[in-house]
Write a protein that holds these residues in place. Structure first.
Motif, short mmCIF file in Angstrom:
data_model
loop_
_atom_site.label_atom_id
_atom_site.label_comp_id
_atom_site.label_asym_id
_atom_site.label_seq_id
_atom_site.Cartn_x
_atom_site.Cartn_y
_atom_site.Cartn_z
N GLY A 68 28.90 25.93 72.37
CA GLY A 68 27.87 25.16 71.67
C GLY A 68 26.73 24.81 72.61
N ALA A 69 26.28 23.57 72.51
CA ALA A 69 25.15 23.09 73.33
C ALA A 69 25.49 23.11 74.82
CB ALA A 69 24.74 21.69 72.88
N ALA A 70 26.76 23.07 75.16
CA ALA A 70 27.16 23.09 76.58
C ALA A 70 26.74 24.40 77.26
CB ALA A 70 28.66 22.88 76.72
N ALA A 71 26.51 25.45 76.47
CA ALA A 71 26.09 26.74 77.04
C ALA A 71 24.76 26.61 77.78
CB ALA A 71 25.98 27.79 75.93
N TRP A 72 23.96 25.62 77.41
CA TRP A 72 22.68 25.42 78.09
C TRP A 72 22.85 25.13 79.57
CZ3 TRP A 72 18.27 27.11 76.52
CH2 TRP A 72 18.06 27.33 75.16
N VAL A 117 22.40 38.24 84.26
CA VAL A 117 21.69 37.52 83.19
C VAL A 117 22.04 38.13 81.83
CG1 VAL A 117 19.39 37.06 82.24
CG2 VAL A 117 19.85 36.61 84.66
N VAL A 118 22.09 39.47 81.77
CA VAL A 118 22.43 40.13 80.50
C VAL A 118 23.89 39.86 80.13
CG1 VAL A 118 22.77 42.39 79.40
CG2 VAL A 118 20.67 41.91 80.70
N LEU A 119 24.82 40.05 81.08
CA LEU A 119 26.24 39.90 80.78
C LEU A 119 26.62 38.45 80.47
CD1 LEU A 119 27.63 42.34 83.48
CD2 LEU A 119 27.54 42.73 81.00
N VAL A 120 26.14 37.52 81.29
CA VAL A 120 26.42 36.11 81.03
C VAL A 120 25.71 35.68 79.75
CG1 VAL A 120 26.11 33.76 81.90
CG2 VAL A 120 26.92 35.55 83.43
N ALA A 123 27.86 36.48 76.83
CA ALA A 123 28.95 35.51 76.69
C ALA A 123 28.41 34.19 76.13
CB ALA A 123 29.63 35.27 78.04
N LEU A 124 27.27 33.74 76.65
CA LEU A 124 26.69 32.48 76.17
C LEU A 124 26.30 32.57 74.69
CD1 LEU A 124 24.41 31.41 79.16
CD2 LEU A 124 26.70 30.59 78.57
N TYR A 125 25.82 33.72 74.28
CA TYR A 125 25.46 33.91 72.87
C TYR A 125 26.68 33.69 71.98
CZ TYR A 125 23.73 36.06 68.61
OH TYR A 125 23.36 36.30 67.31
N GLY A 126 27.80 34.27 72.37
CA GLY A 126 29.03 34.07 71.60
C GLY A 126 29.53 32.63 71.69
N TRP A 127 29.50 32.07 72.87
CA TRP A 127 29.98 30.70 73.05
C TRP A 127 29.10 29.69 72.31
CZ3 TRP A 127 30.63 30.95 79.09
CH2 TRP A 127 31.74 31.73 79.40
N SER A 128 27.80 29.96 72.24
CA SER A 128 26.88 28.98 71.63
C SER A 128 27.13 28.81 70.14
CB SER A 128 25.43 29.38 71.88
OG SER A 128 25.11 30.57 71.17
N ALA A 129 27.77 29.78 69.50
CA ALA A 129 28.07 29.68 68.06
C ALA A 129 29.30 28.80 67.79
CB ALA A 129 28.29 31.08 67.49
N LEU A 130 30.02 28.44 68.83
CA LEU A 130 31.23 27.63 68.69
C LEU A 130 30.88 26.15 68.77
CD1 LEU A 130 33.48 29.78 71.04
CD2 LEU A 130 33.45 29.81 68.54
N PRO A 131 31.78 25.27 68.30
CA PRO A 131 31.52 23.82 68.43
C PRO A 131 31.37 23.43 69.91
CG PRO A 131 33.37 24.23 66.96
CD PRO A 131 33.02 25.56 67.58
N THR A 132 30.47 22.49 70.17
CA THR A 132 30.18 22.08 71.55
C THR A 132 31.44 21.56 72.23
OG1 THR A 132 27.89 21.59 71.01
CG2 THR A 132 28.81 20.51 72.98
N ALA A 133 31.75 22.19 73.37
CA ALA A 133 32.91 21.79 74.17
C ALA A 133 32.87 22.56 75.48
CB ALA A 133 34.22 22.10 73.43
#
Length: 179
Positions: A68-72, A117-120, A123-133
């Protein structure tokens, strides 16, 4: 965890740590002897900042997923690394002629940073769709390697930061070569 089960971004991060460590030991310490150069303060500050960023990146990605927002958090760490690298290139270009091995290692580091930057980012794109944690995870041996790299990066961040305080003035600019 078998090598094949480790995410590609973790492999690329380990490779970055290995190339970066080689750059520090071979180029900064053995060839340029940066800590002993009175003009090296600004460059040492950039190196200290980069090493602190990579301490945080290594720890953050070795044992955690940022949903979620933690991906930032991870995105901001990489943005910081890109900004520090850009500034470091300018400082190095103004203060010294880089030896050929350092130029080659920097090329590999920049290419790998682009891959990271591309690979991470994927991963961040997928993680950002999940609830923030912030979710505890682990990649077996790879997490421990990144943990060791984090410890080394932290030690070197402090070392380079202390070295920079011994040489605080900004160096004189080299005159550009005529074309």
């Amino acid at each position: 965890m078998p090598f094949a089960d480790v995410p590609l971004f973790i492999d690329a991060l380990i490779l970055h740590g290995l190339i970066g460590g080689l750059d520090v030991f071979l180029d900064h310490e053995l060839l340029a002897r940066l800590p002993a150069q009175r003009w090296s303060g600004p460059e040492q500050r950039m190196h200290s900042a980069r090493e602190a960023l990579f301490f945080a990146i290594f720890v953050s990605l070795a044992w955690f997923e940022w949903h979620g927002a933690a991906a930032w958090w991870i995105a901001l760490l990489y943005l910081g690394e890109i900004l520090v690298s850009a500034r470091d290139v300018l400082i190095e270009g103004d203060t010294r002629v880089l030896p050929k091995p350092e130029r080659v290692l920097h090329l590999f580091l920049f290419m790998n940073l682009g891959a990271l930057v591309v690979l991470v980012g994927q991963a961040l794109y997928g993680w950002s769709a999940l609830p923030t944690a912030v979710v505890r995870t682990g990649y077996g041996w790879a997490s421990w390697v990144l943990g060791a790299m984090a410890a080394g990066a932290l030690v070197w961040a402090v070392r380079d930061g202390v070295s920079a305080t011994k040489h605080p003035s900004f160096p004189r600019r080299r005159e550009p070569k005529s074309s």
